[in-house]
Write an enzyme that holds these catalytic residues in place. Structure first.
Site, mmCIF file in Angstrom:
data_model
loop_
_atom_site.group_PDB
_atom_site.id
_atom_site.type_symbol
_atom_site.label_atom_id
_atom_site.label_comp_id
_atom_site.label_asym_id
_atom_site.label_seq_id
_atom_site.Cartn_x
_atom_site.Cartn_y
_atom_site.Cartn_z
ATOM 1 N N SER A 124 0.683 -1.174 0.071
ATOM 2 C CA SER A 124 -0.148 -0.135 0.012
ATOM 3 C C SER A 124 0.635 1.314 0.034
ATOM 4 O O SER A 124 1.886 1.334 0.491
ATOM 5 C CB SER A 124 -1.130 0.106 1.062
ATOM 6 O OG SER A 124 -1.596 1.305 1.351
ATOM 7 N N GLU A 126 0.201 3.817 1.470
ATOM 8 C CA GLU A 126 0.142 4.304 2.872
ATOM 9 C C GLU A 126 1.370 4.075 3.639
ATOM 10 O O GLU A 126 1.615 4.806 4.739
ATOM 11 C CB GLU A 126 -1.007 3.539 3.720
ATOM 12 C CG GLU A 126 -2.339 3.964 3.343
ATOM 13 C CD GLU A 126 -2.993 5.719 3.773
ATOM 14 O OE1 GLU A 126 -2.407 5.999 4.683
ATOM 15 O OE2 GLU A 126 -3.472 6.112 2.893
ATOM 16 N N TYR A 148 -2.451 0.687 10.118
ATOM 17 C CA TYR A 148 -2.628 0.080 8.638
ATOM 18 C C TYR A 148 -1.313 0.346 8.138
ATOM 19 O O TYR A 148 -0.862 -0.670 7.340
ATOM 20 C CB TYR A 148 -3.865 0.839 8.161
ATOM 21 C CG TYR A 148 -4.037 0.271 6.601
ATOM 22 C CD1 TYR A 148 -4.748 -0.806 6.227
ATOM 23 C CD2 TYR A 148 -3.314 1.135 5.529
ATOM 24 C CE1 TYR A 148 -4.811 -1.348 5.094
ATOM 25 C CE2 TYR A 148 -3.536 0.494 4.150
ATOM 26 C CZ TYR A 148 -4.106 -0.577 3.897
ATOM 27 O OH TYR A 148 -4.330 -0.873 2.732
#
Length: 311
Positions: A124, A126, A148
């Site tokens: 990801s 992120e 996350y």
């Protein structure tokens, strides 16, 4: 060819199953409870009866090993885990465990099988954290700013370690935001689309959001699963950023969504401090040139087509 999709019930798992079936694969898909799961995405795409569904708990090594022995896959796509950034602040332990233990069990099982099974891992954007407006590359250091993101960074490092230490074909797709009609309602893009549609149909409600100044790179999920498959067809495993290379603010997404319905968003949107995360990325920006150069892949749909597709 046989493929095992771990997390087939999600957005990406459903589109990937559809893509692989069209390529002639025999597709196996897992869920923690294959008997009780709804598999809305597979049903939406009309392929539920074409996928062999298995019950598997990614955090239970024996369960993972049994699923691999049953399906005898050539390729494994690990797409499972708690996928909401916002929810990860409320459930940090569950989020971190779902990704790190899950991919670790898969890598260990593949190592034990010893027959060259290829592994794709869903990373990801992120994990990069805030890059101060600079476009992230595969070599950009990870600076996670949420549980996350921390989980995705850790699981990506695990994949890199197993690839190097045990010579496994294991790769990570570092995907930036990608949307579709299969996005769950808790995701902000789906919340925007569905609320705007209700307002267009006469609802008097307001669309309540947190920050509107955050910027993201939004792509079309059905295109991104092709990039996953292309990574697995390379001679050597590697990690790739998958994105459009174009960044827009959440305010722009909201504005365009209401504009499609002939509405002025400013009349229908309110902000709430309750929806603002403890830490959030201001700008998420990507450089997907490596994927274009080595995979021959680039995104075709931009934010306007994504919104219209979701509508």
């Amino acid at each position: 060819m046989k493929a095992l999709i771990i997390g087939v019930s999600g957005q990406d798992g459903s589109y990937l199953a559809d893509f692989l079936l069209k390529k002639g694969y025999e597709v196996f898909g897992t869920s923690r409870d294959a008997q009780g799961s709804v598999f809305q995405g597979l049903s939406f795409l009309g392929i539920k009866n074409d996928v062999h569904l298995l019950s598997m708990d990614p955090e239970d090594f024996r369960s993972v090993l049994v699923a691999i022995k049953k399906s005898k896959p050539d390729e494994i796509y690990f797409l499972a885990g708690q996928s909401s950034v916002g929810l990860s602040f409320e459930q940090p332990a569950e989020t971190i465990q779902s990704f790190t233990i899950g991919i670790l069990n898969v890598l260990e099982a593949v190592k034990m099988e010893g027959r060259g099974i290829k592994v794709y891992h869903a990373g990801s954007s992120e994990a990069f954290g805030d890059t101060d407006g600079e476009a992230a590359k595969e070599t950009t250091p990870f600076k996670p700013r949420s549980p996350y993101a921390l989980a995705k960074a850790s699981s990506t490092w695990l994949v890199d370690n197993y690839r190097e230490a045990y010579d496994l074909f294991a790769c990570t797709g570092i995907l930036f935001n990608h949307e579709s009609p299969l996005r769950p309602a808790r995701f902000v893009t789906q919340k925007i689309i569905q609320t705007a549609k209700r307002i267009s149909d006469g609802s008097k409600e307001k669309l309540i959001l947190g920050r509107l100044d955050v910027s993201r790179d939004w792509g079309w999920a059905p295109e991104y699963v092709e990039a996953m498959w292309l990574m697995m067809q390379q001679e050597n495993p590697d990690d790739y950023i998958i994105a459009t290379g174009k960044t827009q603010s959440l305010e722009e997404f909201v504005s365009k969504a209401f504009e499609v319905l002939g509405l002025d968003w400013k009349n229908h949107v309110a902000q709430s401090a309750d929806l603002m995360r403890p830490t959030d990325l201001s700008v998420s920006k990507a450089d997907p040139s490596k994927a274009k150069k080595h995979l021959g892949w680039e995104a075709k749909k931009g934010i306007q087509e994504v919104i219209e597709g979701m509508m």
